[in-house]
Scaffold this motif. Structure first.
Motif, PDB file in Angstrom:
ATOM      1  N   ILE A 524       0.821  -1.209   0.000  1.00  0.00           N
ATOM      2  CA  ILE A 524       0.000   0.000   0.000  1.00  0.00           C
ATOM      3  C   ILE A 524       0.855   1.260   0.000  1.00  0.00           C
ATOM      4  CG2 ILE A 524      -0.246  -0.151   2.525  1.00  0.00           C
ATOM      5  CD1 ILE A 524      -3.077   1.051   2.197  1.00  0.00           C
ATOM      6  N   VAL A 525       0.426   2.223  -0.794  1.00  0.00           N
ATOM      7  CA  VAL A 525       1.048   3.547  -0.779  1.00  0.00           C
ATOM      8  C   VAL A 525      -0.080   4.563  -0.736  1.00  0.00           C
ATOM      9  CG1 VAL A 525       1.277   3.443  -3.315  1.00  0.00           C
ATOM     10  CG2 VAL A 525       2.540   5.167  -2.033  1.00  0.00           C
ATOM     11  N   SER A 526       0.115   5.610   0.041  1.00  0.00           N
ATOM     12  CA  SER A 526      -0.953   6.578   0.239  1.00  0.00           C
ATOM     13  C   SER A 526      -0.347   7.945   0.508  1.00  0.00           C
ATOM     14  CB  SER A 526      -1.813   6.124   1.429  1.00  0.00           C
ATOM     15  OG  SER A 526      -2.873   7.024   1.643  1.00  0.00           O
ATOM     16  N   ALA A 527      -0.920   8.979  -0.125  1.00  0.00           N
ATOM     17  CA  ALA A 527      -0.385  10.336   0.056  1.00  0.00           C
ATOM     18  C   ALA A 527      -1.498  11.350  -0.080  1.00  0.00           C
ATOM     19  CB  ALA A 527       0.711  10.609  -0.967  1.00  0.00           C
ATOM     20  N   LYS A 528      -1.221  12.554   0.447  1.00  0.00           N
ATOM     21  CA  LYS A 528      -2.212  13.626   0.421  1.00  0.00           C
ATOM     22  C   LYS A 528      -1.647  14.853  -0.291  1.00  0.00           C
ATOM     23  CE  LYS A 528      -4.446  12.276   4.755  1.00  0.00           C
ATOM     24  NZ  LYS A 528      -5.054  12.746   6.024  1.00  0.00           N
ATOM     25  N   GLU A 529      -2.541  15.568  -0.943  1.00  0.00           N
ATOM     26  CA  GLU A 529      -2.154  16.824  -1.583  1.00  0.00           C
ATOM     27  C   GLU A 529      -3.158  17.889  -1.160  1.00  0.00           C
ATOM     28  OE1 GLU A 529       0.409  18.033  -3.401  1.00  0.00           O
ATOM     29  OE2 GLU A 529      -0.747  19.894  -3.219  1.00  0.00           O
ATOM     30  N   ILE A 556      -6.053  -1.689  -6.253  1.00  0.00           N
ATOM     31  CA  ILE A 556      -7.174  -0.889  -5.745  1.00  0.00           C
ATOM     32  C   ILE A 556      -6.710   0.562  -5.747  1.00  0.00           C
ATOM     33  CG2 ILE A 556      -8.794  -0.484  -3.855  1.00  0.00           C
ATOM     34  CD1 ILE A 556      -8.185  -3.309  -2.843  1.00  0.00           C
ATOM     35  N   ASP A 557      -7.536   1.414  -6.306  1.00  0.00           N
ATOM     36  CA  ASP A 557      -7.153   2.820  -6.497  1.00  0.00           C
ATOM     37  C   ASP A 557      -8.247   3.705  -5.903  1.00  0.00           C
ATOM     38  OD1 ASP A 557      -6.256   5.255  -7.365  1.00  0.00           O
ATOM     39  OD2 ASP A 557      -6.844   4.958  -9.457  1.00  0.00           O
ATOM     40  N   ILE A 676      -8.121  -1.924 -10.871  1.00  0.00           N
ATOM     41  CA  ILE A 676      -7.466  -2.043 -12.171  1.00  0.00           C
ATOM     42  C   ILE A 676      -6.836  -3.427 -12.213  1.00  0.00           C
ATOM     43  CG2 ILE A 676      -5.780  -1.018 -13.746  1.00  0.00           C
ATOM     44  CD1 ILE A 676      -5.795   1.419 -11.725  1.00  0.00           C
ATOM     45  N   GLU A 677      -7.136  -4.184 -13.236  1.00  0.00           N
ATOM     46  CA  GLU A 677      -6.588  -5.542 -13.264  1.00  0.00           C
ATOM     47  C   GLU A 677      -6.142  -5.949 -14.672  1.00  0.00           C
ATOM     48  OE1 GLU A 677      -9.677  -8.598 -12.848  1.00  0.00           O
ATOM     49  OE2 GLU A 677     -11.162  -7.074 -13.303  1.00  0.00           O
TER      50      GLU A 677
END
Lengths: 754, 754
Positions: A524-529, A556-557, A676-677
């Motif tokens: 998992i990668v997660s970031a905020k803008e 999963i996006d 997305i697969e």
């Protein structure tokens, strides 16, 4: 052929043993030239190994062929006139490249013809230089003398310094004094004190300038020049508002300059270079070659230990910023197809191997490159390969932070590999990346094996194709490639992030929220803008799930949008290939219009659109003989737009690639949730479509509030999974408890998936 | 792995030696089954070689794995219900394929489980068949029982006959009598007397029908069925105006039918099959497998000598109709990517090797295929490969005539090969090619190595991709792919050749004018079309010139148009990739409209247009990292149109490929003269564009009258060449004399080039 090759090698050794030049006999004398890249000591070591180190021998052999051919053509030092791609430009480029190689050949083979060639060419340049005005082509903010821009003049000096070093002791003293005074010292001054707006910057161009001055300073033992190179000019009088040709500010925010500043600032502690991999690749050569020279002549500087060994880390970072074919991810301005097979990476890999911890993984890259740098570093690589010490370079999931202190966001790479089958997801949440940066916070691209599945457009330029604007940047780079809509991320109200304003964008960066790849089945990668659109917060989470019932992981996006007013949001996915099916109604127009009139939208043809009209939309396409599907949670009011790049493109500069855009209109807070697969394949020979249908029936939002977002994922095989994301606390030890539809979920850490 | 493999082979031999079945012991008894494809004799030969013939052993091994897996799953004979791609369709397909393989395994390995599997499955079919109505899906003009169309039912019988033959002697007599009476004889009658509109045609589908009936006739020793297969039904009562689903006439022009008629008529004496390579590939299997069966059971027919050995020639023709990767040229309805790696070509290559002259070139194809047919033919190929007898299959320039007597035009292939670098130009001047024919007389396509440079669009269909119209033909196949504008040839007044009328088109063919490849440096093909547009004659000449100053040959492309009134003419070139430069002014529109509203033009977006405004137009593009240029002679009034496929395509069925169209307006007679060249390359790693510019400054018409057309070709290096074509006399011995600009030219033969 084999016999011929062996014969040639024996001849090489023979030549190198008999035609020794007196001046290169004294071992281990650092005041004795060469002492920049080659050293008296390394020359002796190399000569003792020649003929037994295949990769080195081959590279040397090929270099000799090239240089001999150039010498045969004769010396040609024309009066500078042409732009890149033109005759005088190309000739001067050839000159410095050939001189550098001839210097190496003189040292390793001892044949004076190479020294004579360099000497005679340098005397031609010395004749011309004192009266040479700035280049007649006026396109650059920092015009050179030999070339249209100082950057190329610096290239010249970086390479020529090495050649000069190789013949320095062979030349009579009065000749070195003449060249120093007439050509090299003035050249170094020209690039620095006379062109401060070029020299005194934090920018890849300036790095070349710093290194050029530093290299020649080291050759001439000119401490002043070396210090100027390392620390920059004290006074430069640069207007803080001045910009370069790419629109970047010239003056550094912190007012720093010089080689060490260029090492401090654009590199993060992880070795990520803020401009992106394509420019990092270009910058690595001057960084590393100067570091090698400094290590040889000023070992007390411990340059390879500088900033916790960032230079060696940078090579590792760069190798990890490639797809399965070794091609760099085209983040920001990046030309697709550039890869670790480029010569600057040969140099980088060899230097990193030698001055680093002799990582056997680097040898496997060197083996693919099949050539080495002709010095001690290349020797050690060649010996390593001769002794079969190489190990596979397995690219792992990793985060590369951005910012000089590593606190300005970063790039998250999630990877999967099972035998030859690989997936790589690259999510960008960096700072702006100087003047080559694109306006695409929280964007991503997806690769399967060596192929792009969801692409980053890269730059709009045909580098060195003269017909296309002399090989330079095309105007569509600004009007499309740099705009947010050219990327797979959320655009608000058809306006690019930071309103496409470089000054504002440069002050900001996204913030990492979470990067956790400890579980290979749930990365998992997660970031905020928070600054791209004032009043709106974007929070994107991407997960690579390796489900044991499926043959490949799926993505999963999730992008959560929190805003202070109603807006329109667009999320494009730039796929390739042909559309196979959709589960919603849409219309295709009889004539094509553009999707908008600004922010890059004017370059998109609207090929069709439809209302989602359901809680889930599925879109399947076929590319490279593989079937892909995006399954996305929608409202009935959501619009799906089919678009294609290519409008308002009078010179046909853009690629006509397609995109599907998920559009949510006149809404404050919302959340995008997609799967997305890569799920199937097609054989045109067997005419069999294998797993042509998605594995999922839907993804469904259950809860979305300030603290938590949760989703139900339904597989076609009947299984269901619940995903819960904590939106405000990424602490892996935090205990959470949540009621969803009368069921209580308890878990530890930022996410739940079961 | 290797040990395991050897162990398995030893086991195979062991099993085959110990578990022998009594019924397959008697050697050389032709009344003894198997005697169709495998024979008692060949079974013994194969068994004596097993374990020593790697390709055969591997194929057998893999086949065993597949069949064992299928047996494990159990027998499933569902009531027919679904269309292609659906469950019952797929299951019945699997059934016949597995039965055929199981039959081979029973014979070669002697394990009765394979015989039992076939028997039990046949009994299931026998139970179902007598009461089975025609298939519930009503899309076919000739509905089957097990499948939606008789074609698939015939596939079933062709394969199942082989399985039945392998267990015929093993079955108790009452069981064969039961199966013959209940299943096989009725099945054969169903496909023939009950469906004459399917059986009594000259068409690839009918070939399958004929062969199905013939094969089962041979197994059951039913002479009546065999004769029906060979010679067709005497009375069929077919309406001569009736058409099939593809729009083709059912009744043959000459009223012929049956296997021999299908061998006579669609094949030319050169072995070219009039429907085109894609359908030839499909038809080869029934043709060759039945020929093999006839050779085994009725050697007196000398089927492989029929029509001067056309069956063996057909395999050679088909292999020559491929690009450098072995992919078939997609003339007429052809799916791209289909290649000689397909299983019917494995069979074809093996049969052609064994029953032909054991050409070692065929072994090199078999080696690439890496599998063989599991019978005497595959055995001989495997032995040939074991003994390393293979030789490279070098594809040469050749003409393949069309028409049963070889007098209905043809296909001309010009080729160049130097080490790995190849060019192939394919010009089509054939007859219509039955219902799968496209309306494109005098069209061409160009290949470089395995890549299309100027493409033939091929068919519009995603074969067996269920989402796309059940894998069947898409409506865009008729409205675009078959239309003339989808091809690289001249279109008059935006109307397809023969007005897209199948009846008219089927009565006509182009006429070969000249095919001469005796000089490898000047290969020429030339043909005329007088009927596509009444009142207009088209005469195209294409030349591959290998100029010693250039690194690769270039193409001269001349189309002379002679008309009885003023018309508009369009000549499209379907290139790929990105436009690099043009030397004329053009406009690009703000919104895109279609180029026309019929004849395929409604599927083209007009992306730009300009007036030539000069006597020469050059157009350079970049594809696959290569630079290409078309240089074409123009008048100031000529228009150049940029277009792209994709308009009026609501299902997104078409590929969005580009084309450049040279448009000559309101003119009676005219001549197109162009040079097409591959001249340079681009390296994204080195960022170097090599020879990015055309080698030509222009091509210029000098004279164009009834008898002669002549041109001046100017190279950028200053050289000039004169090309003169005789338009009316292609006699190679004819002496010509012509004054051009006060200079006299004398030469012998149809062309002059100096």
């Amino acid at each position: 052929m084999n016999y011929l090759y062996k014969f040639f090698l024996i001849l090489l050794v023979f030549v190198s043993c008999t035609k020794k030049n007196e001046s290169i006999q004294k071992e281990n004398d650092v005041t004795q030239h060469p002492n920049l890249i080659l050293t008296s000591k390394s020359v002796l070591e190399i000569k003792s190994q020649l003929g037994t180190i295949p990769v080195f021998d081959q590279t040397l052999n090929k270099t000799k062929e090239e240089v001999d051919a150039a010498i045969k053509k004769g010396i040609d030092v024309p009066i500078p006139k042409d732009m890149a791609g033109g005759y005088t430009h190309t000739q001067h480029k050839k000159n410095y490249a050939t001189m550098q190689k001839a210097g190496v050949l003189f040292q390793l083979l001892g044949d004076e013809k190479y020294a004579i060639y360099i000497r005679d060419m340098l005397l031609e340049y010395a004749k011309m230089f004192p009266t040479l005005p700035r280049h007649p082509q006026k396109r650059s903010y920092a015009r050179g003398k030999i070339f249209w821009q100082c950057l190329n003049d610096s290239n010249w000096l970086v390479f020529t310094s090495q050649a000069y070093d190789c013949i320095y002791s062979w030349l009579p003293k009065e000749q070195t004094e003449y060249l120093n005074k007439t050509l090299f010292k003035p050249f170094a001054d020209f690039l620095s004190v006379e062109t401060p707006q070029y020299f005194n910057r934090v920018h890849n161009h300036s790095t070349w300038g710093n290194v050029a001055v530093g290299m020649i300073g080291l050759v001439m033992d000119d401490e002043e020049l070396v210090n100027r190179a390392l620390y920059g000019l004290e006074n430069d009088n640069i207007d803080p508002k001045a910009k370069d040709n790419d629109g970047g500010f010239i003056k550094d925010k912190a007012g720093k300059a010089g080689f060490l500043a260029n090492l401090d600032s654009p590199f993060s502690p992880d070795g990520f270079y803020t401009e992106g991999p394509y420019y990092q690749r270009y910058a690595m050569y001057p960084f590393l070659i100067f570091a090698e020279a400094l290590q040889n002549k000023k070992p007390e500087l411990k340059i390879f230990e500088y900033k916790n060994g960032v230079l060696i880390k940078a090579v590792d970072a760069l190798l990890n910023l490639t797809d399965a074919d070794g091609e760099f991810f085209p983040l920001n301005d990046g030309q697709k197809g550039m890869s670790y097979y480029t010569s600057s990476l040969v140099s980088a890999v060899d230097i990193a191997y030698y001055y680093g911890t002799k990582k056997p993984e680097l040898l496997s890259i060197a083996k693919k490159q099949n050539k080495v740098q002709l010095d001690a570093t290349g020797l050690s690589v060649a010996i390593g390969l001769r002794e079969h010490k190489e190990k596979s370079f397995i690219k792992k999931s990793m985060e590369l932070t951005d910012g000089s202190r590593g606190d300005e966001g970063g790039v998250g790479i999630l990877r999967y590999q099972k035998e030859e089958e690989t997936l790589a997801l690259v999510m960008k949440y960096t700072g702006q990346g100087l003047s080559h940066g694109h306006y695409d916070k929280l964007s991503f691209s997806l690769y399967e094996n060596g192929n792009e599945v969801i692409q980053d457009y890269g730059l709009s330029r045909f580098v060195n194709v003269e017909q296309k604007n002399g090989g330079g940047y095309l105007k569509e780079n600004k009007t499309f490639a740099k705009q947010t809509i050219a990327h797979n991320t959320v655009i608000q109200n058809e306006t690019s992030h930071f309103k496409n304003n470089y000054a504002i964008a440069s002050k900001n960066h996204s913030e990492k929220y979470l990067f956790d790849v400890s579980n290979p089945d749930f990365q998992i990668v997660s970031a905020k803008e928070k600054n791209a659109y004032p009043g709106t917060e974007l929070h994107r989470t991407m997960i690579m799930v390796n489900d044991d019932k499926l043959s490949k992981p799926f993505i999963i996006d999730i992008t959560k949008v929190t805003a202070d007013k109603k807006n329109n949001y667009d999320l494009p996915y730039y796929y390739f290939g042909q559309i196979i099916s959709m589960n919603f109604k849409y219309q295709t127009p009889k004539t094509l219009s553009t999707l908008g009139d600004k922010s890059g939208y004017q370059h998109l043809w609207k090929e069709g659109a439809g209302m989602a009209n359901a809680e889930n939309v599925q879109f399947t396409w076929l590319d490279n003989k593989r079937f892909y599907t995006i399954t996305t949670a929608t409202n009935k009011e959501d619009e799906i737009v089919f678009a294609r790049i290519g409008a308002n493109d009078p010179e046909f500069n853009l690629r006509k690639d397609p995109t599907i855009i998920i559009r949510k209109k006149q809404i404050k807070n919302t959340i995008y949730a997609s799967i997305i697969e890569s799920h199937g394949s097609y054989s045109a020979v067997k005419e069999v479509a294998k797993n042509a249908y998605s594995n999922f029936s839907k993804i469904e939002k259950i809860i979305d509030d300030v603290n938590y977002s949760s989703f139900k994922i339904k597989f076609k095989d009947g299984r269901e999974k619940i995903l819960i994301l904590s939106n405000t606390d990424s602490n892996p030890k935090k205990e959470h408890s949540l009621n969803i539809n009368h069921k209580k979920y308890n878990w530890v850490g930022a996410y739940y998936y079961k």
